[in-house]
Design a protein around this motif. Structure first.
Motif, PDB file in Angstrom:
ATOM      1  N   GLY A  15      36.606  24.206  24.236  1.00 19.89           N
ATOM      2  CA  GLY A  15      35.493  25.167  24.302  1.00 19.89           C
ATOM      3  C   GLY A  15      34.182  24.396  24.297  1.00 19.89           C
ATOM      4  O   GLY A  15      34.098  23.273  24.812  1.00 19.89           O
ATOM      5  N   TYR A  35      43.115  19.153  24.743  1.00 19.70           N
ATOM      6  CA  TYR A  35      44.144  20.175  24.987  1.00 19.70           C
ATOM      7  C   TYR A  35      43.534  21.557  24.750  1.00 19.70           C
ATOM      8  O   TYR A  35      43.050  21.840  23.652  1.00 19.70           O
ATOM      9  CB  TYR A  35      45.344  19.946  24.070  1.00 19.70           C
ATOM     10  N   ARG A 110      27.858  31.455  28.429  1.00 11.10           N
ATOM     11  CA  ARG A 110      28.867  30.641  27.746  1.00 11.10           C
ATOM     12  C   ARG A 110      29.823  29.971  28.741  1.00 11.10           C
ATOM     13  O   ARG A 110      30.131  28.789  28.624  1.00 11.10           O
ATOM     14  CB  ARG A 110      29.679  31.543  26.800  1.00 11.10           C
ATOM     15  N   ASP A 164      39.040  23.827  17.822  1.00  8.57           N
ATOM     16  CA  ASP A 164      39.743  25.013  18.320  1.00  8.57           C
ATOM     17  C   ASP A 164      39.232  26.305  17.696  1.00  8.57           C
ATOM     18  O   ASP A 164      39.946  27.307  17.651  1.00  8.57           O
ATOM     19  CB  ASP A 164      41.273  24.866  18.198  1.00  8.57           C
ATOM     20  N   THR A 169      44.228  26.595  14.833  1.00  7.92           N
ATOM     21  CA  THR A 169      45.632  26.311  14.497  1.00  7.92           C
ATOM     22  C   THR A 169      45.737  24.959  13.801  1.00  7.92           C
ATOM     23  O   THR A 169      46.535  24.780  12.887  1.00  7.92           O
ATOM     24  CB  THR A 169      46.483  26.293  15.791  1.00  7.92           C
ATOM     25  N   LEU A 285      33.106  39.668  12.418  1.00  4.85           N
ATOM     26  CA  LEU A 285      32.197  38.572  12.076  1.00  4.85           C
ATOM     27  C   LEU A 285      32.490  38.098  10.662  1.00  4.85           C
ATOM     28  O   LEU A 285      32.722  38.916   9.767  1.00  4.85           O
ATOM     29  CB  LEU A 285      30.746  39.056  12.148  1.00  4.85           C
ATOM     30  N   LEU A 302      35.670  20.402  13.225  1.00  8.10           N
ATOM     31  CA  LEU A 302      34.220  20.598  13.373  1.00  8.10           C
ATOM     32  C   LEU A 302      33.934  21.896  14.128  1.00  8.10           C
ATOM     33  O   LEU A 302      34.849  22.561  14.630  1.00  8.10           O
ATOM     34  CB  LEU A 302      33.544  19.388  14.019  1.00  8.10           C
ATOM     35  N   PRO A 311      26.461  35.420  13.597  1.00 10.77           N
ATOM     36  CA  PRO A 311      25.629  34.888  14.694  1.00 10.77           C
ATOM     37  C   PRO A 311      24.135  35.173  14.592  1.00 10.77           C
ATOM     38  O   PRO A 311      23.411  34.960  15.557  1.00 10.77           O
ATOM     39  CB  PRO A 311      26.210  35.615  15.919  1.00 10.77           C
ATOM     40  N   GLN A 315      22.789  30.062  15.760  1.00  2.41           N
ATOM     41  CA  GLN A 315      22.909  28.618  15.483  1.00  2.41           C
ATOM     42  C   GLN A 315      24.343  28.107  15.455  1.00  2.41           C
ATOM     43  O   GLN A 315      24.550  26.911  15.281  1.00  2.41           O
ATOM     44  CB  GLN A 315      22.222  28.293  14.147  1.00  2.41           C
ATOM     45  N   GLY A 316      25.340  28.973  15.631  1.00  2.49           N
ATOM     46  CA  GLY A 316      26.736  28.502  15.518  1.00  2.49           C
ATOM     47  C   GLY A 316      27.036  27.379  16.494  1.00  2.49           C
ATOM     48  O   GLY A 316      27.556  26.319  16.119  1.00  2.49           O
ATOM     49  N   ALA A 320      27.413  23.370  15.878  1.00  2.00           N
ATOM     50  CA  ALA A 320      28.630  22.695  16.363  1.00  2.00           C
ATOM     51  C   ALA A 320      28.246  21.487  17.228  1.00  2.00           C
ATOM     52  O   ALA A 320      28.872  20.431  17.147  1.00  2.00           O
ATOM     53  CB  ALA A 320      29.486  23.682  17.164  1.00  2.00           C
TER      54      ALA A 320
HETATM   55  C1  LIG Z   1      28.562  37.674  19.108  1.00  2.00           C
HETATM   56  C2  LIG Z   1      28.271  36.212  18.945  1.00  2.00           C
HETATM   57  C3  LIG Z   1      27.056  35.699  19.362  1.00  2.00           C
HETATM   58  C4  LIG Z   1      26.765  34.340  19.205  1.00  2.00           C
HETATM   59  N1  LIG Z   1      25.550  33.890  19.592  1.00  2.00           N
HETATM   60  C5  LIG Z   1      25.239  32.585  19.412  1.00  2.00           C
HETATM   61  C6  LIG Z   1      23.979  32.087  19.820  1.00  2.00           C
HETATM   62  O1  LIG Z   1      23.143  32.816  20.357  1.00  2.00           O
HETATM   63  N2  LIG Z   1      23.703  30.759  19.611  1.00  2.00           N
HETATM   64  C7  LIG Z   1      24.598  29.925  19.016  1.00  2.00           C
HETATM   65  O2  LIG Z   1      24.281  28.738  18.822  1.00  2.00           O
HETATM   66  N3  LIG Z   1      25.815  30.369  18.634  1.00  2.00           N
HETATM   67  C8  LIG Z   1      26.158  31.661  18.820  1.00  2.00           C
HETATM   68  N4  LIG Z   1      27.390  32.121  18.454  1.00  2.00           N
HETATM   69  C9  LIG Z   1      28.342  31.185  17.830  1.00  2.00           C
HETATM   70  C10 LIG Z   1      29.088  30.359  18.877  1.00  2.00           C
HETATM   71  O3  LIG Z   1      29.761  31.221  19.766  1.00  2.00           O
HETATM   72  C11 LIG Z   1      30.110  29.452  18.196  1.00  2.00           C
HETATM   73  O4  LIG Z   1      29.547  28.829  17.079  1.00  2.00           O
HETATM   74  C12 LIG Z   1      30.598  28.379  19.173  1.00  2.00           C
HETATM   75  O5  LIG Z   1      31.299  28.992  20.232  1.00  2.00           O
HETATM   76  C13 LIG Z   1      31.516  27.394  18.444  1.00  2.00           C
HETATM   77  O6  LIG Z   1      32.051  26.490  19.366  1.00  2.00           O
HETATM   78  P1  LIG Z   1      33.496  25.866  19.134  1.00  2.00           P
HETATM   79  O7  LIG Z   1      33.724  24.957  20.280  1.00  2.00           O
HETATM   80  O8  LIG Z   1      33.576  25.333  17.739  1.00  2.00           O
HETATM   81  O9  LIG Z   1      34.510  27.099  19.189  1.00  2.00           O
HETATM   82  P2  LIG Z   1      34.871  28.002  20.451  1.00  2.00           P
HETATM   83  O10 LIG Z   1      33.707  28.150  21.354  1.00  2.00           O
HETATM   84  O11 LIG Z   1      35.519  29.225  19.872  1.00  2.00           O
HETATM   85  O12 LIG Z   1      35.971  27.151  21.235  1.00  2.00           O
HETATM   86  C14 LIG Z   1      37.290  26.975  20.730  1.00  2.00           C
HETATM   87  C15 LIG Z   1      38.173  26.588  21.896  1.00  2.00           C
HETATM   88  O13 LIG Z   1      39.468  26.249  21.395  1.00  2.00           O
HETATM   89  C16 LIG Z   1      40.456  26.893  22.159  1.00  2.00           C
HETATM   90  N5  LIG Z   1      41.644  27.072  21.305  1.00  2.00           N
HETATM   91  C17 LIG Z   1      41.789  27.966  20.299  1.00  2.00           C
HETATM   92  N6  LIG Z   1      43.011  27.814  19.734  1.00  2.00           N
HETATM   93  C18 LIG Z   1      43.621  26.807  20.392  1.00  2.00           C
HETATM   94  C19 LIG Z   1      44.904  26.194  20.272  1.00  2.00           C
HETATM   95  N7  LIG Z   1      45.808  26.599  19.365  1.00  2.00           N
HETATM   96  N8  LIG Z   1      45.233  25.156  21.109  1.00  2.00           N
HETATM   97  C20 LIG Z   1      44.328  24.729  22.045  1.00  2.00           C
HETATM   98  N9  LIG Z   1      43.112  25.295  22.218  1.00  2.00           N
HETATM   99  C21 LIG Z   1      42.760  26.321  21.384  1.00  2.00           C
HETATM  100  C22 LIG Z   1      39.828  28.198  22.605  1.00  2.00           C
HETATM  101  O14 LIG Z   1      40.483  28.733  23.734  1.00  2.00           O
HETATM  102  C23 LIG Z   1      38.404  27.746  22.887  1.00  2.00           C
HETATM  103  O15 LIG Z   1      38.246  27.288  24.201  1.00  2.00           O
HETATM  104  C24 LIG Z   1      27.717  33.473  18.616  1.00  2.00           C
HETATM  105  C25 LIG Z   1      28.949  33.988  18.202  1.00  2.00           C
HETATM  106  C26 LIG Z   1      29.227  35.334  18.351  1.00  2.00           C
HETATM  107  C27 LIG Z   1      30.555  35.858  17.889  1.00  2.00           C
END
Ligand SMILES: Cc1cc2nc3c(=O)[nH]c(=O)nc-3n(C[C@H](O)[C@H](O)[C@H](O)COP(=O)(O)OP(=O)(O)OC[C@H]3O[C@@H](n4cnc5c(N)ncnc54)[C@H](O)[C@@H]3O)c2cc1C
Length: 455
Positions: A15, A35, A110, A164, A169, A285, A302, A311, A315-316, A320
């Motif tokens: 992601g 992965y 996104r 993830d 997981t 949430l 992380l 949200p 800053q999520g 990250a």
């Molecule tokens: C409604 C909403 C609005 C938001 N607005 C903002 C904003 O305006 N600004 C901001 O900075 N943040 C915002 N956020 C927060 C932001 O979306 C997250 O903090 C950010 O996506 C985190 O990134 P990540 O890569 O840690 O997780 P994710 O983006 O969730 O990525 C995780 C990845 O891991 C994959 N995955 C999951 N499980 C597995 C598995 N078992 N095996 C392999 N792959 C797997 C998923 O498919 C995904 O691609 C918002 C969140 C929400 C819910």
């Protein structure tokens, strides 16, 4: 570019954080495998097909600069200068976030952002494995098992990074070896994503360079612009309880009635409100707390996998992305993975906790405070004090959004400043009544200048 002798690392999740970390590590010579559970978004179109956007601020932008991805990302982004507040009665208007257009945030899609980062990661030599969902990890044998098109696929690893997401997981597998002290505080409010399409002339139907807010005390709507001239609208309200809540607003007709009464200007721009409301799920949430983020030198978490947050500070992802830069830096400083993971956790955990708290606090500010007279007076004073004490009195939003000082420091100073602002404006209706000499003295005494380098 990685070579045969490059140190190897395996990322779980491609992601936002996983793709960015893959770039940063591959650029520094790591052999990186990513992965990802879902299919390749570049081939299949992004999951869901809807435009979901995010606010990108300085912390995230700085990380993108480190990866050389900022220019490509900004080309697809829409500038947001401030909050455009839509009161139920009275004139809507813009409240700037910063002093000028050097202090703005960016609305980005996104899916587009993820694709830019995945392409760059691959161009630096990271290997991307789509349709690979992590299912189990045998830490004693250093084997991760993925589900790939229905079949289990074991893969040997040296170290795993959990990117993830909130439902990680890898986190669950680590906790089987050593408890991580996990707890989630679920918010009793959820959200629903809706849309404002372009107008008949194909253009934006509202001011494009703003984050729109309709504050309504215990609930609210927001809308962020997309570069295809739509807005993604998000309705936040309680899951249960008195009207309106997701318990009392269940159907498209209920939603239309709510919008007619509470968000009439938005309703006029939302021809598919009924269908969108019924088609899209209510999102949950929560704030995820962990006591530990790593398992020796074998695995580290992380982004949302370590510290998912509500949200409301936008800053999520920004947090990250800061994590990614910090982890890449720590990995560069020592070849001992356990030491690097421990140093990363020690640096980032207090800061993640601080932004998690500020994100919760900001919900109340957005839905209930931004159109109050006392809030507006405090905001006016905040800007006046910023001009009187540059570098010393820095507004809360500026410290979080336009600077890179540690979140924990931003929280500590914000709390001090909030007390000063509240006390100084108590019972007043205008800044003319402020006792400037007394206030200036308190500021000089309580707020040392912020290090310019931290900005
Ligand atoms: C409604 C909403 C609005 C938001 N607005 C903002 C904003 O305006 N600004 C901001 O900075 N943040 C915002 N956020 C927060 C932001 O979306 C997250 O903090 C950010 O996506 C985190 O990134 P990540 O890569 O840690 O997780 P994710 O983006 O969730 O990525 C995780 C990845 O891991 C994959 N995955 C999951 N499980 C597995 C598995 N078992 N095996 C392999 N792959 C797997 C998923 O498919 C995904 O691609 C918002 C969140 C929400 C819910």
């Amino acid at each position: 570019m990685p070579s045969e002798s490059s140190p190897a690392i395996t990322l779980i999740g491609g992601g936002l954080a996983g793709a960015l970390l893959a770039i940063l590590l591959a650029q520094r010579g790591w052999s990186v495998d990513v992965y990802e559970r879902r299919g390749d978004p570049r081939v299949q179109g992004y999951a869901g097909g809807r435009s979901i956007n995010l606010a990108l601020a300085e912390r995230g932008l700085h990380a993108l600069r480190q990866a050389g991805a900022d220019a490509q990302v900004l080309r697809q982004a829409v500038m947001m200068r401030g909050r455009f507040v839509h009161p139920l009665h009275g004139m809507p208007g813009l409240q700037r976030y910063g002093r000028d257009d050097s202090e703005v945030i960016w609305s980005i899609n996104r899916g587009d952002l993820n694709i830019v980062l995945l392409n760059l990661a691959e161009s630096f030599g990271a290997r991307l494995w789509f349709d690979h969902a992590l299912e189990a990890v045998d830490f004693s044998r250093q084997l991760a098992v993925f589900r790939h098109h229905g079949q289990p696929r074991p893969v040997a690893f040296r170290a795993l990074v959990g990117t993830d997401g909130a439902g990680s997981t890898l986190r669950a597998e680590m906790a089987k070896v050593q408890p991580l002290g996990e707890r989630t505080d679920w918010l009793d409010h959820g959200y629903k994503e809706l849309e404002i399409p372009p107008g008949p002339d194909g253009d934006f139907q509202m001011e494009p360079n703003a984050l729109h807010i309709w504050p309504r005390d215990h609930y609210m709507c927001i809308a962020l612009p997309n570069d295809e001239r739509t807005f993604t609208v998000t309705l936040f309200m309680p899951h249960a309880g008195a009207h309106p809540s997701f318990a009392t607003v269940q159907t498209g007709a209920d939603a239309e009635a709510l919008f007619r009464a509470q968000f009439p200007d938005a309703l006029a721009l939302m021809p598919t409100l009924r269908q969108d409301f019924e088609a899209h799920p209510v999102g949950q949430l929560g704030t995820l707390h962990l006591d530990r983020w790593h398992l020796g030198g074998q695995a580290v978490l992380l982004g949302d996998a370590a510290h998912a947050m509500v949200p409301f500070h936008g800053q999520g992802m920004n947090c990250a992305f800061e994590d990614c830069v910090a982890l890449a830096d720590h990995l560069q400083q020592t070849s001992d993975l356990a030491t690097a993971f421990a140093a990363f956790e020690a640096e980032r955990k207090p800061n993640a906790a601080a932004i998690q708290k500020m994100a919760l606090d900001n919900y109340i500010e957005m839905r209930d405070r931004v159109d109050d007279a006392d809030y507006l007076l405090q905001r006016e004073l905040e800007l006046a004090l910023q001009a009187r004490h540059p570098g010393r009195f820095v507004p809360h939003y500026t410290m979080v959004t336009f600077m890179r000082i540690p979140y924990a420091l931003a929280l500590q100073r914000s709390e001090l400043q909030r007390t000063l602002l509240t006390k100084a404006t108590q019972g007043l209706t205008s800044l003319d009544q402020i006792d400037w000499a007394a206030l200036d003295a308190q500021i000089v005494q309580q707020l040392p200048p912020l290090e310019p380098a931290a900005g």
